[in-house]
Design a protein around this motif. Sequence first.
Motif, PDB file in Angstrom:
ATOM      1  N   GLN A  99       0.852  -1.193   0.000  1.00 13.58           N
ATOM      2  CA  GLN A  99       0.000   0.000   0.000  1.00 13.58           C
ATOM      3  C   GLN A  99       0.882   1.234   0.000  1.00 13.58           C
ATOM      4  O   GLN A  99       1.902   1.280   0.690  1.00 13.58           O
ATOM      5  CB  GLN A  99      -0.906   0.040   1.229  1.00 13.58           C
ATOM      6  CG  GLN A  99      -2.042  -0.950   1.184  1.00 13.58           C
ATOM      7  CD  GLN A  99      -2.989  -0.700   2.331  1.00 13.58           C
ATOM      8  OE1 GLN A  99      -2.637  -0.913   3.487  1.00 13.58           O
ATOM      9  NE2 GLN A  99      -4.191  -0.240   2.018  1.00 13.58           N
ATOM     10  N   MET A 118      -1.730   9.627   4.994  1.00 18.91           N
ATOM     11  CA  MET A 118      -2.689   8.845   4.225  1.00 18.91           C
ATOM     12  C   MET A 118      -2.122   7.456   3.960  1.00 18.91           C
ATOM     13  O   MET A 118      -0.923   7.304   3.730  1.00 18.91           O
ATOM     14  CB  MET A 118      -3.013   9.539   2.904  1.00 18.91           C
ATOM     15  CG  MET A 118      -3.668  10.882   3.099  1.00 18.91           C
ATOM     16  SD  MET A 118      -4.145  11.668   1.559  1.00 18.91           S
ATOM     17  CE  MET A 118      -5.492  10.608   1.071  1.00 18.91           C
ATOM     18  N   GLY A 120      -3.071   4.435   1.361  1.00 13.89           N
ATOM     19  CA  GLY A 120      -3.951   4.214   0.217  1.00 13.89           C
ATOM     20  C   GLY A 120      -4.770   5.468   0.000  1.00 13.89           C
ATOM     21  O   GLY A 120      -4.237   6.569  -0.061  1.00 13.89           O
ATOM     22  N   ASP A 121      -6.086   5.340  -0.049  1.00  9.81           N
ATOM     23  CA  ASP A 121      -6.982   6.493  -0.203  1.00  9.81           C
ATOM     24  C   ASP A 121      -7.551   6.975   1.127  1.00  9.81           C
ATOM     25  O   ASP A 121      -8.363   7.897   1.161  1.00  9.81           O
ATOM     26  CB  ASP A 121      -8.152   6.130  -1.138  1.00  9.81           C
ATOM     27  CG  ASP A 121      -7.694   5.894  -2.564  1.00  9.81           C
ATOM     28  OD1 ASP A 121      -6.691   6.504  -2.967  1.00  9.81           O
ATOM     29  OD2 ASP A 121      -8.347   5.096  -3.272  1.00  9.81           O
ATOM     30  N   ASP A 122      -7.133   6.349   2.228  1.00 14.24           N
ATOM     31  CA  ASP A 122      -7.683   6.690   3.540  1.00 14.24           C
ATOM     32  C   ASP A 122      -6.799   7.698   4.266  1.00 14.24           C
ATOM     33  O   ASP A 122      -5.584   7.530   4.335  1.00 14.24           O
ATOM     34  CB  ASP A 122      -7.810   5.442   4.414  1.00 14.24           C
ATOM     35  CG  ASP A 122      -8.788   4.438   3.843  1.00 14.24           C
ATOM     36  OD1 ASP A 122      -9.785   4.870   3.239  1.00 14.24           O
ATOM     37  OD2 ASP A 122      -8.549   3.222   3.998  1.00 14.24           O
ATOM     38  N   ARG A 123      -7.436   8.733   4.805  1.00 11.49           N
ATOM     39  CA  ARG A 123      -6.730   9.704   5.625  1.00 11.49           C
ATOM     40  C   ARG A 123      -6.681   9.148   7.047  1.00 11.49           C
ATOM     41  O   ARG A 123      -7.702   8.969   7.688  1.00 11.49           O
ATOM     42  CB  ARG A 123      -7.468  11.039   5.595  1.00 11.49           C
ATOM     43  CG  ARG A 123      -6.531  12.201   5.696  1.00 11.49           C
ATOM     44  CD  ARG A 123      -7.221  13.522   5.614  1.00 11.49           C
ATOM     45  NE  ARG A 123      -7.903  13.725   4.345  1.00 11.49           N
ATOM     46  CZ  ARG A 123      -8.803  14.662   4.152  1.00 11.49           C
ATOM     47  NH1 ARG A 123      -9.130  15.488   5.108  1.00 11.49           N
ATOM     48  NH2 ARG A 123      -9.383  14.794   2.987  1.00 11.49           N
TER      49      ARG A 123
END
Length: 169
Positions: A99, A118, A120-123
């Motif tokens: 990731q 962050m 991946g796309d998660d904060r």
Amino acid sequence: MQSRRFSALCAVAAIAAFSGARLDADEVADGARGAGYEFAKRIITPILNNPSSASFDWESVSVWLSKKIRLDAAAEPTEIVAVQGLVRATNAFNAIVPQKYMVYMTHVDDVYRPIMVMLGDDRIFTSDAGQKLVALINEQENKNRQKAHERMQESLREMEREAKDKNRE
């Protein structure tokens, strides 16, 4: 489902632990690259499904420096450092999954402070300064879209003028 709840609790603990986090430049190897790498390891590792399997790839680490920007009206302009890298860890199915991570930091007086992390796309972590950075980025993207729209409209008007001129001939 149990592991997701545990991961969420770990994320909350990581956020609380890093709300005042800082690294002095002399504490890390390779300056901003090393600081981003260290913050990523400290913040991301506890929230992984299997933290002991985490392997952060130093060779994948890239650094970008911004011009100085003002994140707060009362604060001095600060340089924003973005560090991107790759972490590999086992997931719930025991498969090794790579990731990407991004760490955004301020750099003032040889001190690095994480403002957003962050995975991946998660904060995973966002400080007040990180939220302001996101707002500035969104504002700039909106301005860029507006400018592109205006250029497209101007091009269409120019094409219409050219078509009218051709019809007159």
